[in-house]
Design an enzyme around this catalytic site. Structure first.
Site, mmCIF file in Angstrom:
data_model
loop_
_atom_site.group_PDB
_atom_site.id
_atom_site.type_symbol
_atom_site.label_atom_id
_atom_site.label_comp_id
_atom_site.label_asym_id
_atom_site.label_seq_id
_atom_site.Cartn_x
_atom_site.Cartn_y
_atom_site.Cartn_z
ATOM 1 N N LYS A 130 75.937 -10.293 5.386
ATOM 2 C CA LYS A 130 76.152 -8.932 4.871
ATOM 3 C C LYS A 130 77.654 -8.723 4.789
ATOM 4 O O LYS A 130 78.420 -9.335 5.545
ATOM 5 C CB LYS A 130 75.536 -7.894 5.822
ATOM 6 C CG LYS A 130 75.308 -6.552 5.197
ATOM 7 C CD LYS A 130 74.005 -6.497 4.389
ATOM 8 C CE LYS A 130 73.872 -5.213 3.602
ATOM 9 N NZ LYS A 130 72.558 -5.083 2.965
ATOM 10 N N ASP A 170 74.525 -3.237 -2.454
ATOM 11 C CA ASP A 170 73.907 -2.412 -1.400
ATOM 12 C C ASP A 170 74.427 -1.000 -1.656
ATOM 13 O O ASP A 170 74.853 -0.692 -2.779
ATOM 14 C CB ASP A 170 74.284 -2.940 -0.001
ATOM 15 C CG ASP A 170 73.473 -2.273 1.119
ATOM 16 O OD1 ASP A 170 72.261 -2.504 1.187
ATOM 17 O OD2 ASP A 170 74.049 -1.502 1.908
#
Ligand code: NDP
Length: 454
Positions: A130, A170
């Site tokens: 991430k 995201d």
């Protein structure tokens, strides 16, 4: 180590707390997984002696870097960028990039940890990662966003690659930002490779990637209901968020005959008792994404709808709930309100939207509760399919991809049942948190065992 010498859950969590001070989101995510894994590995010596959970809960690396850019007024601005590469036991690191002022190491470490299990659950060969920055895209011009993305990629490019680490979007990072970052990656390296997913259709993107997370969360919900002999027809749904995941979840709910009645953003929520329609959802998509508007404007635009400032929608009576905004947006008291009002199923479109107390309330009430790592895996699954298409240098048809997404969500549901069914009865209670944690863990853990101590 003798079986009796195993580190227990409490000692393990004490260590996690000590090694990760001031990282509450990361500790929370590890605790949620460890609660189930300790039970599962109790009699499995290799997972203990090889310290598998301890190793998964320590990212392979945490890259943090400075991102300088110039705003439209000529001021030099400095942000912090990150990439957390958590685990690549079953494939290249894979996970989104988030641009939001709340981004810090704890939030990204929790997301990379969760992503490791989620990606394993899809059945596709993807590790967990991430990234992101505390950059706030709100109120910035398109040129400012472009300059920021270019500067961000000028450092990030050396840490990623089509077979190394493949970021995606995201919160705050959509197709436009992926375009700016891909353009800069290509400019620096001279390579056109599948190094990012969520790309535009003209330059290597996949059909249905945009819709996949929200649609997948509804497919998962449908599977849970089916397991209990029910379906979505006529079900009142409470949805939070009004971004990519929320709007597509609402869209699929409408298509399958349910009635979504709320959406939200960081300013509050709207309640539309008549139910959202495709036309209303299209308006929200344009208003929030292209006009960068607020959800409060919905109540001025559509009669019968009301706006509730600085509030979340969890007190609105419903049959099913889909938290699709952000982490820890649904707390213990909210979970109690949902259960008291008759909600029987929760499917998490966002990552860790329910806090630990809320998860415990859902489990105690034995309602159907799908954690994000299972319910929202449709997005990363189609990202995985985008990687496959890029490797093949082909684009698959929408109809093929729709079938694959549906199959993948069905497969995740089956894996949750395998490890989470509690009473062995057909249609009986399933602990989806436990099922997802164990199924995801087992795949990664077995790969790690094969590699030895590395
Ligand atoms: P978007 O940026 O498109 O939308 C985020 C939405 O959440 C916006 O409506 C935003 O409102 C709202 N929001 C953000 N912070 C808060 C807050 N503190 N309180 C209330 N609302 C808030 O993001 P996505 O839809 O892509 O992502 C939503 C969630 O889904 C995240 O948890 C993400 O990690 C997860 N997810 C996304 C995937 C994807 O494919 N996009 C894949 C898997 C998970 P506002 O406009 O006011 O900021």
């Amino acid at each position: 180590m003798a079986v009796t010498d195993h580190v227990n859950f409490a000692t393990f969590m004490e260590g996690v707390n000590k090694r990760n001070p001031h990282q509450p989101e990361f500790v929370q995510a590890v605790q949620e997984v460890a609660e189930d894994i300790f039970d599962f590995i109790q009699d499995k010596e290799a997972y203990h002696s090889e310290q598998i959970l301890r190793r998964i809960a320590e990212p392979d690396r945490v890259v943090s870097f400075r991102v300088c850019w110039e705003d439209d007024a000529g001021n030099v601005r400095v942000q912090r960028g990150y990439r957390i590469q958590n685990n690549n036991a079953i494939g290249p690191y894979k996970g989104g990039i988030r641009f939001h002022p709340s981004v810090n190491e704890s939030v990204l470490k929790f997301l990379a940890f969760e992503q490791t299990f989620k990606n394993a659950l899809t059945g596709l060969p993807m590790g967990g990662g991430k990234g992101g920055s505390n950059f706030n895209p709100k109120g910035k011009s398109v040129r400012e966003i472009m300059r920021f993305c270019q500067s961000f990629m000028t450092e990030l490019y050396r840490h990623i690659g089509a077979d190394v680490d493949v970021p995606a979007g995201d919160i705050g990072v959509g197709g436009r930002e992926i375009g700016f970052m891909f353009g800069q990656y290509k400019r620096i390296t001279g390579e056109f490779t599948g190094v990012l997913t969520g790309k535009g259709l003209e330059w290597g993107g996949s059909l249905i990637r945009t819709e996949a997370t929200g649609y997948g969360a509804v497919y998962f919900l449908e599977n849970m209901l089916k397991h209990r002999g029910q379906d979505l027809t006529g079900k009142i749904a409470v949805v939070s968020g009004s971004g990519n995941v929320a709007t597509h979840a609402a869209e699929k709910l409408v298509q399958l005959g349910a009635k979504p009645v709320t959406l939200s953003d960081s300013g509050g929520f709207i309640h539309d008792p008549d139910g959202l329609t495709q036309e209303k959802i299209d308006w929200v998509k344009t208003h929030k994404t292209h006009r960068r508007g607020r959800i409060s404007d919905y109540a001025d635009h559509f009669t019968g709808a009301t706006f509730h400032a600085n509030a979340t929608p969890w007190n609105v009576p419903c049959d099913v709930a889909l938290p699709c905004a952000t982490q820890n947006e649904l707390l213990g008291a909210d979970a109690r309100a949902l259960v008291a009002n008759g909600c029987t199923a929760v499917s998490e479109g966002a990552n860790m939207p329910s806090d630990l107390e809320a998860v415990h309330v859902f489990k105690a009430a034995k309602i159907m509760f799908a954690p994000g790592k299972a319910a929202n895996a449709g997005g990363v699954a189609v990202s995985g399919l985008e990687m496959s298409q890029n490797s093949e240098r082909r684009s698959w048809k929408e109809s093929e991809l729709q079938v694959m997404l549906h199959d993948i969500m069905d497969g995740i549901h089956d894996r949750c049942i395998t490890y989470g069914a509690q009473d062995g009865k057909a249609g009986g209670y399933v602990d989806y948190v436990k099922g997802a944690n164990i199924a995801g863990f087992k795949k990664v853990a077995d790969a790690m065992l094969a590699f030895g101590v590395v």
